[in-house]
Design an enzyme around this catalytic site. Structure first.
Site: not given
Lengths: 496, 496
Positions: B261, B264
């Site tokens: 994550e 991202h």
């Protein structure tokens, strides 16, 4: 059978309210979660939400619906909804767009000026903004039809039906008894010990307060409590978001803040979810809201019965910290009274004097008896007279509160009104619910909550502040109950 | 000098985007904070936000602005913004309102049907909804001008410029090398030990991953990480919200999810804040996004150099848990390979086979070679052939993923595309940045981040997926890099 026009109005109100609840949640997120560098983005988000909310709430199709419904025979529920919808619609539509924009800009500027002024303890830095806020507050009142009595307009916004004259009557009566009572308590040789509040781990405080607030009746399946710089309660019956804060050396601050916010939260959760978005699912106003938070915080949670049940639990959570602390020590610390120049750091006894001071000054500002430039001196003089001390500097006096920077006049009185109403409801509940405090001593608070639900919460805005108190207690709002309560609680402790 | 029309368009795009970011935040809040009983209210909030967003994004004044700007000479930046604004505006305006409403209703129904079907492992319960989703997916494509090649429309939505044919070419080449490689690794007598992952306290996991993600470059002054049921990354450059989850007996899950994550998040934070709301401040698409998360998760954080720096830190955080675990044990556990019927539980090697399987089936569904009713059997057969195992039941096969219930076709390929692009970028970076991995061994990841910022992040949607890869790596997208990487990483470990 609801008419199509009524249904249509309700739908429009609900849409605006739903979007308003998003704004509330974003505000909560800003206090609880927002990364330090994301403030600009949040401001943009809030600006567009405010604009869209305004569009929904001032939709031109609302006016003809209101007119039609105002000329129709309605049920009493419908009358409440339509009356309040009209009030809010007028407030939002009678203010010119340029005025609203100007006020928003002023609020932001005045806030920063106030923060800087407080930092430097320099009132002159804030004075021009306060001047402007006062001017706009008068203009706003005039737009809404209050040409002669602008202060009443602002008071009514916080506590529907209340007026400056009514509050003046209540406060002067309160003051008469309260000032000598405070003197009596402060003159007592008995002083609360607070030296043992050291090293209370945050995790244990947190689980203790979760236990307490759950026991009081807060429904965590439709609400939560998180950490923020200042305790507050946001959201509504469908999703109630409270905050608290923790200090290892001040566990009572966190506990009583949380119980206070739980009082607000229980009120919100007691409003009818199915009426959300209409006046029937909305709190009466600030004073009644505050009566709920104060009642749970003070009458209930600072009381002997509450601690009969919770003292052993507290000692289980903090065995070493409370070693050598007697029950009397603890109970006295919970009910400590000291004079403090800062309102928010004051106990429930002296707190009211801070409010009376502010009300007196606001009243004089609106009547133009007092000029903004003379406010710091007036504060000092009146503070000596009412609170019993003179703040050493303006940062601890006239500059201590944020409210005026946002143009929130007529807001302060609600706090004290809440204290009075809370006490008045308390004695009514005690009569209506025999042996209520024996329940508390068993850790059961459900009868009180149920009573508040059916006497206060479920009505939404059906009654104005004074009407509701009269209906529930059978008497006009009066400071006598608060005085009685303070005497019953504090005299045995300090002057027994 | 920007024309007034261009400025006006940008302002409208930004307004919609700002409101969209509120929707994103409310979605994050729903996963992270929402009390269990507040779901109905949240659905109402989301519905009105979606409606208002749609109003802003499809404002009728946008069409003439676009037409005017499309007929004007524009800078290359402006061209990018206008081209993508047109694409999005068409997508939002060419779908009839009734279609959009029907799809929203279907999504909700299909989600619940899927959840129940998976629970019971009963595909027939889900089949009619999937049928309907497929039908609507074809209709949607047709509305947007894809009469003949509906699947391409959906692929392009996730990865601009990609087509079914292009992906088929890449996947068949990948499959050719990957299936034997997987076989070779699985046949190895060397197996990773994971028995020592027991009792890793959540607090220590949390502070370890905060340290790691900060070191990778995630800016916590404009982002945060919280706990949710599933890890995800929401928000944008101005306020990036990641989530993770913790299991005491599976610290690697939390760590690698968080690093994923963070990949991202770093992409989002690398987009130009000042371009937020236009295509220049938006990610290219899913494949490039996934290339970022996979590159940080796999090439970087499963690598030797990363662990040279982090292994001592990990041992400091979990000394007793890692007692008796050698560095080789640990590194092998980090790079464990096992065949799993469930995609999301699979390692980075076998994961790609799961995607190839889904792509193959989606392709056949859209070409009508395959009927929905025959999907479970086709899944089992192809799974045996491609992944190398037959799921025991549909819950672990055709019903395992949520995507199709929401009509998200053409989404799966992006995951594998991301793996390929990630590896391709990795080798390019290694060439461009000499001794990069020595930096990692010192705990310094800044050169890689800076390189990704200036080669990938800063471009926003300026280039389509394939164009961007070509521009940065000098080559077309190819599976060769992924194969090379997997061989270099895994063969020494398992078949050295």
């Amino acid at each position: 059978m609801m008419s199509p026009s009524y249904q249509s109005l309700v739908k429009k109100l609900q849409r605006a309210n739903t979007l308003g609840s998003v704004i509330g949640l974003m505000g909560w997120d800003e206090q609880v979660n927002l990364p330090s560098g994301s403030g600009k983005r949040r401001a943009e988000q809030m600006a567009i939400l405010a604009e869209l909310y305004h569009n929904l709430a001032t939709d031109a199709s609302i006016e003809p619906l209101l007119q039609e419904l105002e000329a129709t025979e309605l049920t009493s529920d419908e009358q409440v909804v339509v009356r309040h919808a009209r009030k809010e619609y007028d407030r939002l539509t009678k203010l010119p767009a340029a005025f609203v924009t100007e006020k928003a800009v002023l609020e932001s500027q005045a806030y920063h000026a106030w923060a800087e002024a407080r930092e430097k303890s320099d009132f002159t830095h804030f004075a021009p903004y306060l001047e402007k806020q006062l001017k706009m507050a008068n203009e706003e009142a005039a737009f809404l039809g209050y040409q002669q009595n602008a202060y009443d307009y602002h008071i009514d916004r916080h506590d529907p039906g209340m007026t400056s004259a009514a509050i003046e009557g209540l406060f002067s009566e309160l003051k008469k008894d309260l000032i000598p009572l405070v003197r009596q308590i402060l003159d007592s040789p008995i002083k609360a010990r607070i030296d043992f509040f050291k090293g209370f781990p945050v995790e244990s405080q947190e689980s203790f307060l979760k236990e307490v607030t759950t026991r009081l009746g807060f429904d965590y399946t439709r609400g939560r409590i998180d950490v923020a710089l200042h305790p507050f309660c946001a959201g509504d019956a469908a999703d109630t978001r409270m905050t608290t804060r923790f200090h290892e050396d001040n566990p009572l601050d966190s506990l009583f803040s949380s119980v206070h916010e739980t009082g607000h939260g229980l009120y919100e959760q007691g409003l009818l979810v199915e009426a959300l978005g209409t006046a029937l699912g909305e709190a009466v106003g600030m004073g009644i809201h505050e009566s709920q938070s104060r009642l749970w915080e003070n009458q209930v949670a600072r009381g002997k019965a509450f601690w009969k049940y919770h003292e052993p639990k507290l000692r289980e959570s903090f065995p070493s910290q409370l070693e050598g602390v007697t029950s009397d020590d603890l109970y006295l610390a919970i009910n400590a009274v000291t004079l403090n120049p800062i309102r928010v750091d004051s106990d429930e006894v002296t707190y009211n004097l801070h409010i009376i001071l502010r009300f007196e000054l606001e009243k004089r500002l609106f009547s133009q008896e007092l000029k903004v430039a003379d406010l710091p001196n007036a504060w000092k003089e009146l503070s000596k007279e009412i609170v019993g001390l003179t703040p050493e500097k303006d940062a601890e006096g006239v500059l201590q509160d944020v409210h005026w920077s946002g143009g929130a006049f007529g807001y302060f009185p609600s706090y004290c009104l809440g204290n009075m109403i809370g006490a008045q409801l308390w004695y009514t509940a005690l009569e209506a619910l025999p042996n209520l405090e024996s329940d508390f001593a068993q850790g059961d608070f459900s009868r009180l909550l149920k009573w508040l639900r059916s006497n206060i919460h479920c009505h939404g805005k059906r009654y104005d502040t004074g009407e509701l108190v009269k209906k529930v207690t059978g008497a006009e709002i009066s400071p006598a109950y608060l005085i009685r309560y303070l005497k019953e609680r504090y005299l045995p402790l300090y002057c027994g």
